[in-house]
Design an enzyme around this catalytic site. Structure first.
Site, PDB file in Angstrom:
ATOM      1  N   GLY A 154       5.904   6.300  52.481  1.00 60.15           N
ATOM      2  CA  GLY A 154       4.839   6.469  51.468  1.00 60.15           C
ATOM      3  C   GLY A 154       4.652   4.945  50.835  1.00 60.15           C
ATOM      4  O   GLY A 154       5.521   4.121  50.855  1.00 60.15           O
ATOM      5  N   CYS A 155       3.561   4.758  50.256  1.00 56.48           N
ATOM      6  CA  CYS A 155       3.262   3.191  49.666  1.00 56.48           C
ATOM      7  C   CYS A 155       4.045   2.799  48.596  1.00 56.48           C
ATOM      8  O   CYS A 155       4.697   1.743  48.598  1.00 56.48           O
ATOM      9  CB  CYS A 155       1.828   3.186  49.033  1.00 56.48           C
ATOM     10  N   TYR A 156       4.430   3.551  47.698  1.00 55.31           N
ATOM     11  CA  TYR A 156       5.434   3.326  46.286  1.00 55.31           C
ATOM     12  C   TYR A 156       6.677   3.246  47.090  1.00 55.31           C
ATOM     13  O   TYR A 156       7.508   2.000  46.681  1.00 55.31           O
ATOM     14  CB  TYR A 156       5.437   4.438  45.189  1.00 55.31           C
TER      15      TYR A 156
END
Length: 326
Positions: A154-156
Site C-alpha cells: 500500500g501507499c502509506y
C-alpha cells in the site's frame, strides 16, 4: 520482451502504470481491461485521460475469452482492482502460470485470520497466499525474483516502511507514531462527496482503525500508532514519524542504519533536511529526511512519495523489472 496485461486500467493507478509500461523498451502491453460491467469498456484510454493521447489502446471488457487471450499471450498480469476482485483473479491467473502483480490488499497478509477483520472477506486461497511475497522493492528483491505472486504494498506502508525498516534494530518497545497526509487520488477515481473540490479539507480519517496499520506492523515487526490524513492536493504522501531509539544510540548509528540505501537509486536520505511532496510528485522516488536528539533518544523522520507512483504504479513496475531481471 515481456508482455503485460493490465486489469483495472481505467483507474488512476492502472492508467499511471499503463503510461509507465508503455515507455519501457523491454515491456509491451498485451491489453488493457476493465470489468464487463464498467461504463468505460470499449473506450480509448485517452478518452478518460487526454494526457495519454500518445497511447492508442482501448479498454476491453474482462470476459472469459479475454482471460483466455491473456493466458495465451501475456507473461504477467497486473491487477489494479478492488481487494475482493483481486482475491479471485490473482489466484486464477497464478494457477495458469502467469506472474501476478496485485496492487490490492488481497495478498499482503500471510495470516488468513487478518482478512475478515481488515478486508471483510475470508481468504479462499491459502495455498496461493503462501506463495505471495510482499513487494517492497528495496527490501525483498530476491523474493520478488523467485515467486510469481507479488503483493505490491500500500501507499502509506511504502512511505512508512521505507523510513522505518532501517531503524528496526535500534527501536525501543515504544510504538512509533506515524502521521501521514495523502492527496485525494489515494481515495480513487470514483466520485465521492468528501473528496470533491468544494468539500475536501485537511482531516484525519481511519483513526486507530486503518487497514494499513496492521500491514505496517506485520512488515516492521513492531506495533505502531498510525494516523492517515486526507490532504487538499491531488497526489503525494508525506509521512512524519516519531520514534524512540535505544539508550546509547548515536547520530552516527542512525546514519549507518540509513546507509542501507546508499545503493538504492530511488531512495534519497538527508540528515537535518526534510522532504517536500512537490519534489517527488510524478517520480518513482522516495525522499527521506531525519533528525535525532541524542539527549532524549527521539528521532523524527519524514518520508515523501507520490502515492500513485512509488506508492502504487512505479513500485509495481520495479517489481516487474526485478522479477524478469530487466
Amino acid at each position: 520482451m515481456k508482455n503485460i496485461a493490465i486489469i483495472g486500467a481505467s483507474g488512476y493507478t492502472g492508467a499511471q502504470l499503463t503510461a509507465l509500461i508503455h515507455a519501457e523498451a523491454d515491456l509491451t502491453i498485451q491489453g488493457l481491461y476493465v470489468s464487463e460491467n464498467s461504463l468505460d469498456k470499449g473506450k480509448p484510454l485517452a478518452d478518460l485521460y487526454p494526457s495519454y493521447s500518445h497511447i492508442a489502446l482501448t479498454l476491453s471488457p474482462l470476459s472469459d475469452d479475454a482471460k483466455a487471450k491473456i493466458v495465451a499471450e501475456a507473461d504477467a498480469v497486473v491487477l489494479a482492482t478492488e481487494h475482493s476482485v483481486s482475491l479471485h483473479l490473482a489466484a486464477w491467473f497464478y494457477s495458469q502460470g502467469l506472474a501476478v502483480f496485485d496492487l490490492s490488499g488481497a495478498y499482503r497478509f500471510s495470516d488468513v485470520a487478518q482478512y475478515p477483520k481488515w478486508y471483510g472477506f475470508e481468504h479462499e486461497y491459502p495455498e496461493v497466499l503462501a506463495k505471495a511475497v510482499y513487494g517492497l522493492a528495496e527490501w525483498n528483491a530476491k523474493e520478488i525474483a523467485a515467486t510469481k505472486m507479488i503483493a505490491v504494498p500500500g501507499c502509506y506502508p511504502t512511505a512508512s516502511l521505507t523510513a522505518l525498516k532501517p531503524l528496526a534494530s535500534l527501536l525501543t518497545s515504544a510504538y512509533p507514531v506515524i502521521n501521514a497526509v495523502s492527496g485525494v487520488t489515494g481515495a480513487g477515481r470514483k466520485a465521492q462527496l468528501h473528496t470533491s473540490f468544494c468539500e475536501v479539507s485537511l482531516t484525519p480519517y481511519g483513526v486507530l482503525g486503518h487497514r494499513h496499520q496492521p500491514e505496517i506492523v506485520t512488515q516492521l515487526g513492531q506495533e505502531v500508532i498510525f494516523t492517515p490524513h486526507l490532504g487538499n492536493f491531488k497526489r503525494g504522501i508525506l509521512a512524519t514519524i516519531t520514534v524512540q531509539l535505544k539508550p546509547g544510540t548515536t547520530t552516527a548509528d542512525v546514519a549507518a542504519a540509513y546507509s542501507v540505501y546508499d545503493q538504492a537509486p530511488l531512495v534519497t536520505v538527508k540528515h537535518n533536511q526534510f522532504p517536500k511532496v512537490d519534489d517527488v510528485v510524478l517520480t518513482p522516488n522516495c525522499h527521506l529526511g531525519w533528525k535525532f536528539d541524542e539527549n532524549s533518544g527521539y528521532l523524527v523522520v519524514a518520508s515523501a512519495i507520490d502515492n500513485l507512483m512509488k506508492g502504487a504504479a512505479s513500485q509495481a513496475l520495479q517489481c516487474i523489472k526485478i522479477h524478469f531481471n530487466l
